[in-house]
Design a protein around this motif. Sequence first.
Motif, PDB file in Angstrom:
ATOM      1  N   VAL A 292       0.860  -1.174   0.000  1.00  7.19           N
ATOM      2  CA  VAL A 292       0.000   0.000   0.000  1.00  7.19           C
ATOM      3  C   VAL A 292       0.901   1.231   0.000  1.00  7.19           C
ATOM      4  N   VAL A 293       0.467   2.270  -0.699  1.00  5.80           N
ATOM      5  CA  VAL A 293       1.130   3.569  -0.664  1.00  5.80           C
ATOM      6  C   VAL A 293       0.161   4.534  -0.004  1.00  5.80           C
ATOM      7  N   GLN A 294       0.636   5.257   0.998  1.00  7.24           N
ATOM      8  CA  GLN A 294      -0.246   6.198   1.687  1.00  7.24           C
ATOM      9  C   GLN A 294       0.417   7.559   1.837  1.00  7.24           C
ATOM     10  N   GLY A 295      -0.413   8.584   1.931  1.00 11.57           N
ATOM     11  CA  GLY A 295       0.084   9.947   2.117  1.00 11.57           C
ATOM     12  C   GLY A 295       0.505  10.581   0.814  1.00 11.57           C
ATOM     13  N   ASP A 296       1.728  10.315   0.382  1.00 10.06           N
ATOM     14  CA  ASP A 296       2.287  10.893  -0.847  1.00 10.06           C
ATOM     15  C   ASP A 296       2.470   9.808  -1.898  1.00 10.06           C
ATOM     16  N   SER A 297       2.560  10.236  -3.147  1.00  9.35           N
ATOM     17  CA  SER A 297       2.902   9.274  -4.194  1.00  9.35           C
ATOM     18  C   SER A 297       4.374   8.890  -4.013  1.00  9.35           C
ATOM     19  N   ILE A 298       4.731   7.784  -4.624  1.00  8.39           N
ATOM     20  CA  ILE A 298       6.102   7.293  -4.511  1.00  8.39           C
ATOM     21  C   ILE A 298       6.662   7.123  -5.921  1.00  8.39           C
ATOM     22  N   SER A 299       7.851   7.642  -6.159  1.00 13.48           N
ATOM     23  CA  SER A 299       8.459   7.586  -7.489  1.00 13.48           C
ATOM     24  C   SER A 299       9.587   6.568  -7.536  1.00 13.48           C
ATOM     25  N   ASP A 300       9.630   5.847  -8.632  1.00  9.19           N
ATOM     26  CA  ASP A 300      10.746   4.933  -8.929  1.00  9.19           C
ATOM     27  C   ASP A 300      11.015   3.939  -7.801  1.00  9.19           C
ATOM     28  N   LEU A 301       9.968   3.318  -7.297  1.00  9.12           N
ATOM     29  CA  LEU A 301      10.130   2.285  -6.267  1.00  9.12           C
ATOM     30  C   LEU A 301      10.763   1.062  -6.905  1.00  9.12           C
ATOM     31  N   LYS A 302      11.800   0.542  -6.266  1.00 14.27           N
ATOM     32  CA  LYS A 302      12.445  -0.658  -6.785  1.00 14.27           C
ATOM     33  C   LYS A 302      12.702  -1.651  -5.671  1.00 14.27           C
TER      34      LYS A 302
ATOM     35  N   ILE B  68      27.673 -12.606  -4.137  1.00 15.83           N
ATOM     36  CA  ILE B  68      27.839 -13.328  -5.403  1.00 15.83           C
ATOM     37  C   ILE B  68      26.898 -12.836  -6.494  1.00 15.83           C
ATOM     38  N   ASP B  69      25.850 -12.109  -6.124  1.00 17.74           N
ATOM     39  CA  ASP B  69      24.910 -11.624  -7.129  1.00 17.74           C
ATOM     40  C   ASP B  69      24.065 -10.504  -6.546  1.00 17.74           C
ATOM     41  N   LYS B  70      23.566  -9.652  -7.444  1.00 18.73           N
ATOM     42  CA  LYS B  70      22.673  -8.571  -7.041  1.00 18.73           C
ATOM     43  C   LYS B  70      21.578  -8.472  -8.091  1.00 18.73           C
ATOM     44  N   PHE B  71      20.345  -8.396  -7.628  1.00 21.43           N
ATOM     45  CA  PHE B  71      19.181  -8.319  -8.499  1.00 21.43           C
ATOM     46  C   PHE B  71      18.443  -7.027  -8.178  1.00 21.43           C
ATOM     47  N   GLU B  72      18.108  -6.269  -9.198  1.00 21.26           N
ATOM     48  CA  GLU B  72      17.388  -5.010  -9.000  1.00 21.26           C
ATOM     49  C   GLU B  72      16.235  -4.966  -9.988  1.00 21.26           C
ATOM     50  N   HIS B  73      15.021  -4.721  -9.488  1.00 22.59           N
ATOM     51  CA  HIS B  73      13.847  -4.660 -10.363  1.00 22.59           C
ATOM     52  C   HIS B  73      13.053  -3.390 -10.077  1.00 22.59           C
ATOM     53  N   MET B  74      12.847  -2.585 -11.110  1.00 20.38           N
ATOM     54  CA  MET B  74      12.049  -1.371 -10.982  1.00 20.38           C
ATOM     55  C   MET B  74      10.577  -1.755 -10.916  1.00 20.38           C
ATOM     56  N   LEU B  75       9.921  -1.380  -9.821  1.00 18.71           N
ATOM     57  CA  LEU B  75       8.488  -1.635  -9.678  1.00 18.71           C
ATOM     58  C   LEU B  75       7.681  -0.529 -10.343  1.00 18.71           C
ATOM     59  N   GLY B  76       8.062   0.748 -10.103  1.00 18.49           N
ATOM     60  CA  GLY B  76       7.375   1.844 -10.771  1.00 18.49           C
ATOM     61  C   GLY B  76       7.054   2.997  -9.850  1.00 18.49           C
ATOM     62  N   THR B  77       6.166   3.860 -10.327  1.00 20.39           N
ATOM     63  CA  THR B  77       5.695   5.026  -9.589  1.00 20.39           C
ATOM     64  C   THR B  77       4.235   4.788  -9.227  1.00 20.39           C
ATOM     65  N   TYR B  78       3.869   5.105  -7.990  1.00 21.24           N
ATOM     66  CA  TYR B  78       2.534   4.770  -7.488  1.00 21.24           C
ATOM     67  C   TYR B  78       1.895   5.951  -6.787  1.00 21.24           C
ATOM     68  N   LEU B  79       0.585   6.081  -6.979  1.00 23.78           N
ATOM     69  CA  LEU B  79      -0.221   7.056  -6.254  1.00 23.78           C
ATOM     70  C   LEU B  79      -0.696   6.429  -4.956  1.00 23.78           C
ATOM     71  N   PRO B  80      -1.054   7.249  -3.954  1.00 22.24           N
ATOM     72  CA  PRO B  80      -1.612   6.685  -2.725  1.00 22.24           C
ATOM     73  C   PRO B  80      -2.855   5.845  -3.036  1.00 22.24           C
ATOM     74  N   ASN B  81      -2.990   4.704  -2.360  1.00 15.29           N
ATOM     75  CA  ASN B  81      -4.152   3.838  -2.568  1.00 15.29           C
ATOM     76  C   ASN B  81      -4.787   3.413  -1.251  1.00 15.29           C
ATOM     77  N   GLU B  82      -4.733   4.292  -0.244  1.00 17.38           N
ATOM     78  CA  GLU B  82      -5.364   3.994   1.038  1.00 17.38           C
ATOM     79  C   GLU B  82      -6.850   3.740   0.823  1.00 17.38           C
ATOM     80  N   GLY B  83      -7.367   2.689   1.428  1.00 14.99           N
ATOM     81  CA  GLY B  83      -8.779   2.364   1.318  1.00 14.99           C
ATOM     82  C   GLY B  83      -9.144   1.693   0.007  1.00 14.99           C
ATOM     83  N   LEU B  84      -8.191   1.527  -0.887  1.00 14.21           N
ATOM     84  CA  LEU B  84      -8.408   0.843  -2.167  1.00 14.21           C
ATOM     85  C   LEU B  84      -7.677  -0.497  -2.120  1.00 14.21           C
TER      86      LEU B  84
END
Length: 145
Positions: free
Chosen positions: A57-67, A79-95
């Motif tokens: 859930v994202v609450q309060g403010d939007s979140i940019s470039d969450l990974k 031995i390894d590193k994995f990085e995956h961009m999830l994206g940018t999200y608007l608040p979705n409290e109650g949704l």
Amino acid sequence: MNTGDSRTVIIEELALDTADHPTLFVDLTQLGSLDSLERKSSIVEEGSKYQMTIKFVVQGDSISDLKYIQVFKRQGIEIDKFEHMLGTYLPNEGLPSYIEKLPTEKAPSSELARGSYSVTSRFQDGDKKTHLEFKWTFEIASKRK
């Protein structure tokens, strides 16, 4: 959801799906769930495919470039590193919560790859703010016949 919670990103659930073993499911809304995850090792058979699912859930403010970032270590050596961009999200409290499936990965397949691995996982935004960091372990085991 806890209305007194000041976090912007609240990771609610994690699941590790493999074809060969029951899904490892962690309900992060339960007290002590991260401690339990760190103490319990998951098993992934060599050469098998696995996928992680994240519910949050994202609450309060939007979140940019969450990974999502994972650092794999074996015997204390990275031995390894994995990085995956999830994206940018608007608040979705109650949704409904956001649900993201990471790309399917394939476990290494060799006698040398078998053994225990420690992983540090982190959710970080574009401003380099860490929203959650935790450790867990898994073991690559030989295929059952």
